[in-house]
Design an enzyme around this catalytic site. Structure first.
Site, mmCIF file in Angstrom:
data_model
loop_
_atom_site.group_PDB
_atom_site.id
_atom_site.type_symbol
_atom_site.label_atom_id
_atom_site.label_comp_id
_atom_site.label_asym_id
_atom_site.label_seq_id
_atom_site.Cartn_x
_atom_site.Cartn_y
_atom_site.Cartn_z
ATOM 1 N N PHE A 109 46.368 44.858 37.294
ATOM 2 C CA PHE A 109 46.663 44.936 35.817
ATOM 3 C C PHE A 109 45.580 44.879 35.063
ATOM 4 C CE2 PHE A 109 47.004 41.237 32.981
ATOM 5 C CZ PHE A 109 46.632 40.179 34.050
ATOM 6 N N LYS A 110 44.348 44.102 35.420
ATOM 7 C CA LYS A 110 43.244 43.690 34.752
ATOM 8 C C LYS A 110 42.613 44.919 34.185
ATOM 9 C CE LYS A 110 42.825 38.948 36.111
ATOM 10 N NZ LYS A 110 43.683 39.092 37.094
ATOM 11 N N ASP A 111 42.777 46.131 34.823
ATOM 12 C CA ASP A 111 42.177 47.455 34.425
ATOM 13 C C ASP A 111 42.720 47.932 32.952
ATOM 14 O OD1 ASP A 111 40.646 47.792 36.796
ATOM 15 O OD2 ASP A 111 42.381 48.582 37.791
ATOM 16 N N MET A 114 40.433 45.674 30.836
ATOM 17 C CA MET A 114 39.177 45.995 30.975
ATOM 18 C C MET A 114 38.540 47.386 30.719
ATOM 19 S SD MET A 114 37.421 43.117 31.862
ATOM 20 C CE MET A 114 37.684 41.999 33.180
#
Ligand SMILES: *Cc1c(COP(=O)(O)O)cnc(C)c1O
Length: 483
Positions: A109-111, A114
């Site tokens: 999920f950090k995409d 980011m």
């Protein structure tokens, strides 16, 4: 929209200014001076929007210093490599639905945040005529999401430290297969904490930090928090029918309290969220806080290595933003709590604990390795769906908080392919990799190995960092820019 510090110091800053600044100068975190509000009519209007269009609307409430057409261009670019829906929803029975946040380049999920941060950082640097050398430490997910978002950016270089030999083969491949000239992977002889201490040592040398244009893109970054707010709106819009102000609940696999803080902001903005369920693994410092009101962060030595490693966190860096709201946006209350933490090793809001649920809808639970394995099995047997260990922690805790008639949305924070070993343990099966993933796993790798030595690291950075000829002498924020 202006941003103020949770500790009350410094002057208010614009969105772009907080972006380049990181921590507020008094050690606090940047928060909106006033939380934006979204009414029911606006929500209904947003039903027709694509994900990037919705992101432009939501982020436009926060980034008021960026023209709409620029924001629209950046949100379109940020999510262009995702499937058309960007965030798909998949029901898994018993009132539970998975919210697919892991469709981006690094399968976590950090995409989501980011990829937007990469766009807006480059934009802000361009506007200010600056360059940025991002220095970070990673145990896996954050580093790869940052590198995939910042690769090839002209005004940004990345120096990412990782503990040598301690990441999974998949994580190593995701980072070390990048051959962009602005990405520097550095494998340190040590553990993750050694990497983090090196970052602290170099970033703590303010003269070096300034001379080398060093910065960070960690989970307290305001652009990341605001970009995450978008998918709570998206999931609500997909889950509910037009016209009804139906409430839904969310369960969030949590570590640094970044993801769920964005849900908390969405609720404060007026999105009809009933419960925000915080799920932790065995490192359950946050579950302890939400159940008792007492926050006692743990040391690195007390932090267990679990099979949901991205949640192996013993201090939740974004919790300060929740405390700020809890104490009625009174910076003195935040300063008091943190003073208590420094002297006693904990702070105590047990008198306020009933408000966590009544006023803010926040509840919590813990999931262990046994729960994780059993949940991966149960979901696979029931639906054929494969879920990753972090999402499994979410599903386990979500089941304990489902209420009749209230849809429970569980955030899928990673894809199972990233954690093949745990899937093998749970299901006894080998995951099939797509041709793209296979190619990544087999690609040549590029990494610099280094001793745990601050001098070696600073010389490396001095030699390889971007030098901004056009960099202004004053730090951003020292003079106002309202372009
Ligand atoms: C980072 C991460 C988390 C924890 O998110 P926070 O914002 O730190 O609470 C959970 N699951 C996965 C897979 C992650 O990468």
């Amino acid at each position: 929209m202006q941003y103020i510090s949770t500790r009350g110091g410094g002057e208010p800053l614009s969105y772009s200014e907080t972006l380049l600044e990181g921590l507020a100068r008094d050690g606090g975190l940047a928060v909106p001076a006033v939380m934006p509000r979204v009414d029911g009519e606006t929500l209904e209007r947003w039903r027709a929007l694509t994900y990037p269009q919705l992101a432009t609307e939501v982020l436009g409430l926060f980034a008021t210093d960026i023209p709409r057409e620029d924001l629209a261009r950046m949100t379109a670019a940020a999510y262009s490599s995702f499937p058309a829906e960007v965030v798909p929803l998949r029901p898994i029975g018993d009132g539970l639905t998975l919210v697919g946040l892991s469709e981006g380049p690094t399968l976590a999920f950090k995409d989501m945040a980011m990829q937007f941060l990469g766009q807006v950082l480059e934009y802000a640097l361009e506007r200010e005529g600056r360059v940025l050398n991002v220095l970070g430490a990673t145990s896996g997910d954050t580093g790869s999401a940052a590198e995939h978002a910042l690769r090839g950016k002209e005004r940004i270089s990345v120096f990412m430290l990782s503990p040598r030999g301690r990441m999974s083969a998949f994580q190593r491949a995701q980072m070390f297969s990048l051959d962009d000239a602005n990405i520097h992977n550095i494998a340190i002889d040590g553990v993750f904490d050694d990497c983090q201490n090196l970052v602290k040592e170099l970033a703590g040398d303010l003269e070096f930090k300034r001379a080398q244009n060093l910065g960070a893109v960690n989970s307290i970054n305001l652009a990341r928090i605001t970009a995450q707010v978008v998918y709570y709106f998206w999931a609500w819009l997909r889950q509910t029918d037009a016209g009804g102000a139906t409430e839904v609940s969310f369960t969030v696999p949590s570590g640094n309290f970044g993801n769920i803080l964005s849900g908390f902001y969405a609720k404060q903005m007026g999105l009809p969220i009933r419960r925000l369920v915080l799920a932790t693994n065995e490192n359950n410092v946050l579950d302890e806080f939400f159940r008792t009101g007492v926050y006692r962060p743990r040391s690195a030595a007390e932090t267990l290595a679990t099979s949901s490693p991205s949640m192996d966190i013993s201090k939740a860096s974004n919790l300060e933003r929740f405390i700020f709201e809890l104490v009625g946006r009174d910076a003195a209350g935040v300063v008091d709590a943190w003073r208590g933490l420094a002297t006693e090793g904990s702070f105590d809001f047990s008198a306020d604990q009933p408000r966590f649920e009544e006023e803010f809808g926040l509840v919590s639970g813990t999931s262990t390795h046994t729960d994780r394995i059993a949940t991966i099995r149960a979901v696979h047997a029931g639906t054929g769906e494969l879920i990753d260990p972090h999402t499994a922690d979410g599903v386990k805790v979500a089941r304990e908080h489902v209420e009749p008639g209230v849809p429970m949305l569980v955030l899928e924070t990673a894809k199972p392919e990233k954690f093949a070993e745990t899937i093998r343990e749970a299901l006894g099966l080998e995951l099939e990799y797509s041709p793209e993933l296979r190619a990544m796993l087999d690609a040549p790798q590029r990494v610099t190995e280094m001793a745990d030595d601050a001098h070696a690291l600073s010389s490396f950075i001095e030699a390889a960092s971007l030098k901004g000829d056009t960099v202004r002498e004053t730090p951003v924020g020292a003079d106002r820019h309202d372009s």
